[in-house]
Design a protein around this motif. Structure first.
Motif, short mmCIF file in Angstrom:
data_model
loop_
_atom_site.label_atom_id
_atom_site.label_comp_id
_atom_site.label_asym_id
_atom_site.label_seq_id
_atom_site.Cartn_x
_atom_site.Cartn_y
_atom_site.Cartn_z
N LEU A 158 15.48 11.39 -55.02
CA LEU A 158 15.40 10.02 -55.55
C LEU A 158 16.11 9.08 -54.60
N LYS A 159 15.41 8.03 -54.20
CA LYS A 159 16.00 7.01 -53.35
C LYS A 159 16.20 5.73 -54.15
N ILE A 160 17.43 5.23 -54.11
CA ILE A 160 17.75 3.98 -54.78
C ILE A 160 18.03 2.95 -53.69
N SER A 161 17.22 1.92 -53.65
CA SER A 161 17.38 0.87 -52.64
C SER A 161 18.12 -0.32 -53.25
N ASP A 162 18.81 -1.07 -52.38
CA ASP A 162 19.52 -2.27 -52.83
C ASP A 162 20.37 -1.95 -54.07
N SER A 163 21.25 -0.97 -53.93
CA SER A 163 22.04 -0.48 -55.06
C SER A 163 22.81 -1.60 -55.75
N GLN A 164 22.86 -1.49 -57.07
CA GLN A 164 23.58 -2.47 -57.89
C GLN A 164 24.66 -1.76 -58.71
N LEU A 165 25.64 -2.53 -59.15
CA LEU A 165 26.75 -1.94 -59.92
C LEU A 165 26.21 -1.23 -61.17
N GLY A 166 25.14 -1.76 -61.73
CA GLY A 166 24.56 -1.16 -62.93
C GLY A 166 23.86 0.17 -62.68
N ASP A 167 23.73 0.54 -61.42
CA ASP A 167 23.13 1.84 -61.11
C ASP A 167 24.13 2.99 -61.26
N LEU A 204 14.80 7.13 -68.81
CA LEU A 204 13.84 7.57 -67.81
C LEU A 204 13.84 6.61 -66.63
N VAL A 205 13.97 7.16 -65.42
CA VAL A 205 13.94 6.35 -64.21
C VAL A 205 12.55 6.41 -63.58
N ILE A 206 12.04 7.63 -63.40
CA ILE A 206 10.78 7.77 -62.70
C ILE A 206 10.16 9.13 -63.01
N ARG A 207 8.85 9.21 -62.93
CA ARG A 207 8.10 10.42 -63.25
C ARG A 207 7.09 10.69 -62.13
N PHE A 241 13.49 2.07 -57.19
CA PHE A 241 13.58 3.52 -57.23
C PHE A 241 12.30 4.14 -56.69
N SER A 242 12.46 5.11 -55.82
CA SER A 242 11.29 5.83 -55.30
C SER A 242 11.66 7.29 -55.09
N VAL A 243 10.66 8.13 -55.03
CA VAL A 243 10.92 9.55 -54.83
C VAL A 243 10.26 10.01 -53.54
N ASN A 244 10.81 11.10 -53.02
CA ASN A 244 10.19 11.82 -51.91
C ASN A 244 9.86 13.21 -52.44
#
Lengths: 112, 118
Positions: B77-86, B47-50, B64-67
């Motif tokens: 879904l907006k992913i900021s400062d993306s990482q390799l693990g994403d 689960l990322v976000i609800r 992680f944030s949603v619009n």
């Protein structure tokens, strides 16, 4: 540690055989679910159970059967009537009927 | 019946950049839940976000944030400062709010595969 376990991780079945996939949870969740995932597809619901001794069919229940004799356990049997059973199977549980579902690690079933 | 559509089969982003994954859904219900799940190569669904539909405020979990646009039936879904693990497949999911004890299960989109490059 609390969580959801599924076994086995990989399962091979000959055509015409029934196989049973195990799903156990120690989270004290009331609701449990089985989903099927095919390549390039989202998850599709097979069966779900909100309480012990009760379960409902999902969108693709044909060829599958389940039981819910204990709160912790929700095994899925893939019968010979399921024509295309090769897929990845995921079990999930939630505290109640409106709560977030948490997933187990899955079982990969392959028909030989 | 409710449906969930993810129109982007694949997306890519560079490390530290921001990426937005799209999701639209169709429903006649006024109250429901929306979720984003992540499925890495291990295939464990996480689960990322609800988001609860009755809440106007957009949900946020760390990077992680949603619009959530209820009228437009959109849930990105907006992913900021993306990482390799994403790097993973991301699924949008819908769940009704049951009126009785029968309960409901999740309805999933087909997923978006996100790759992250360094």
């Amino acid at each position: 540690d609390g969580g959801i376990t599924q076994s086995p991780k990989y399962l091979f079945r000959k055509e015409g055989q029934n196989v049973t996939l195990s799903c156990e949870q120690n989270l004290n969740h009331d609701a449990m679910y089985w989903y099927r995932q095919d390549p390039g597809q989202g998850l599709r619901l097979i069966y779900y159970s909100q309480i012990v001794n009760d379960f409902q069919k999902g969108d693709i229940a044909e060829g599958y059967s389940v039981s819910r004799e204990k709160k912790e356990s929700f095994p899925l049997t893939v019968t010979s009537a399921q024509k295309n059973p090769t897929a990845f199977y995921l079990c999930a549980s939630s505290i109640g009927r409106t709560d977030t579902q948490y997933f187990g690690p899955g079982t990969r079933l392959t028909v030989l | 019946a409710q449906t969930v559509t993810q129109s982007q089969p694949e997306m890519s982003v560079q490390e530290a950049e921001t990426v937005t994954l799209s999701c639209t859904y169709d429903t006649s219900e006024s109250d429901y839940y929306l979720f984003w799940y992540k499925q890495p190569p291990s295939r464990q669904m996480i689960l990322v976000i609800r988001q609860e539909a009755y809440k106007q405020q957009n949900a946020t979990e760390n990077r992680f944030s949603v619009n959530f646009q209820k009228a437009a039936k959109s849930f990105s879904l907006k992913i900021s400062d993306s990482q390799l693990g994403d790097a993973a497949m991301y699924f949008c999911a819908y769940r009704s709010v049951p009126f009785n004890q029968a309960g409901t299960a999740l309805i999933f989109g087909k997923g978006t595969t996100l790759s992250v490059s360094s």
